[in-house]
Design an enzyme around this catalytic site. Structure first.
Site, short mmCIF file in Angstrom:
data_model
loop_
_atom_site.label_atom_id
_atom_site.label_comp_id
_atom_site.label_asym_id
_atom_site.label_seq_id
_atom_site.Cartn_x
_atom_site.Cartn_y
_atom_site.Cartn_z
N CYS A 47 93.19 -8.30 -23.66
CA CYS A 47 92.67 -8.42 -22.28
C CYS A 47 93.62 -8.07 -21.24
CB CYS A 47 92.10 -9.67 -21.83
SG CYS A 47 93.03 -11.14 -22.06
N GLY A 48 93.90 -8.88 -20.10
CA GLY A 48 94.97 -8.60 -19.30
C GLY A 48 96.31 -9.32 -19.62
#
Length: 304
Positions: free
Chosen positions: A259-260
């Site tokens: 993800c981030g």
């Protein structure tokens, strides 16, 4: 195999009522994205919490030597954090966050990495609150009501559960990332495709070559933010989402979630495991590490 189990609010309340030999400790792991300007720790102290909850700070209990946020802590850091909360090894821990299922999967996964015997993920706080189950709204000055303990985890499963940046680079350069793995990214589709900026302005958007998008809201109920209750329902929802996005997940291949910053990646990791996938690991550094350490040749914009 998941390191924790999903538990409905009803089953959680029943567990609290019937368990007499061990403590059932709710663990509030609420964390907000920095751009929201909300203080999860202050809310725990002043707004509401499940009775007898402790607050697990995923920003504080992490690898403090890493320049990247939320990275897996070492044994000493984890044991110190759990001891300060007064957690004991035989406690039954039920992790939740006040958003729904946002930061709590990350916390449950972290605790599971250190082989705590009984870890549940509440599915979820919104449904718990909607059902009218007990809430503590008194103000407090403490993140735990328990006396400090001497928590001792002896091992970490990180070597089996975590994929490093070096591993990811090798998979991309050899082409194995597409031929031998499923790689799924929990960020919003425009960020994945490079058409919208990242929340952190110093980081370019885009994706790891060979990865596919799996925006985390797509695996949750749009209103409650809960996971589907059954494995069959979860598998069906994943199949519908990936079909809409133009790819399929090969259940015979191991899967890497990202993800981030390694938080929402655990949401889709939970969904994949709940759907029956057996080999799902997390790229812990995720896009923040990848974008800062890689050159333009390793940042894709268009869908493969």
């Amino acid at each position: 195999m998941s390191l924790y189990k999903l538990i409905t609010p009803k089953k959680f309340v029943e567990l609290v009522a019937k368990e007499t030999a061990r403590r059932v400790v709710p663990v509030d792991a609420t964390w907000y994205m920095p751009n929201l300007n909300k203080d999860a720790k202050k809310e725990f102290l002043t707004v509401e919490r499940i009775p007898h909850a402790v607050y697990f700070d995923i920003v504080g209990i992490k690898d403090t030597k890493s320049p990247y946020p939320h990275m897996v802590p070492d044994l000493d850091t984890f044991n110190k954090g759990m001891s300060q909360l007064g957690i004991q090894r035989d406690d039954i821990l039920v992790v939740y966050d006040r958003i729904g299922n946002f930061s709590s999967p990350r916390c449950a996964w972290t605790i599971g990495l250190f082989e705590h015997p009984n870890v549940y993920l509440l599915n979820n706080f919104n449904l718990y609150k909607e059902a009218g189950y007990p809430l503590d709204t008194t103000k407090t000055e403490k993140f735990t009501e328990f006396a400090e303990s001497d928590y001792k985890a002896d091992t970490s499963l990180a070597i089996d559960e975590v994929v490093s940046y070096e591993n990811m680079v090798n998979l991309v350069k050899t082409g194995d990332i597409k031929s031998k793995y499923n790689v799924v990214d929990a960020r919003a589709l425009p960020r994945f495709e490079g058409s919208a900026p990242e929340p952190r302005p110093e980081i370019p958007s885009g994706h790891v070559p060979g990865a596919n998008p799996l925006p985390f809201p797509e695996v949750l109920n749009g209103e409650t933010k809960a996971f589907p209750e059954t494995t069959e329902e979860m598998a069906k929802q994943l199949q519908e989402v990936t079909k809409k996005l133009g790819y399929t997940i090969d259940q015979k291949k191991p899967t890497i979630a990202m993800c981030g910053t390694g938080v929402t990646g655990t949401i889709i990791k939970t969904a994949l495991e709940h759907a029956g996938l057996k080999m799902v690991r997390l790229y812990d550094g995720s896009w923040t590490e990848w974008a800062q350490r890689s050159g333009p040749e390793l940042i894709a914009k268009n869908r493969d």
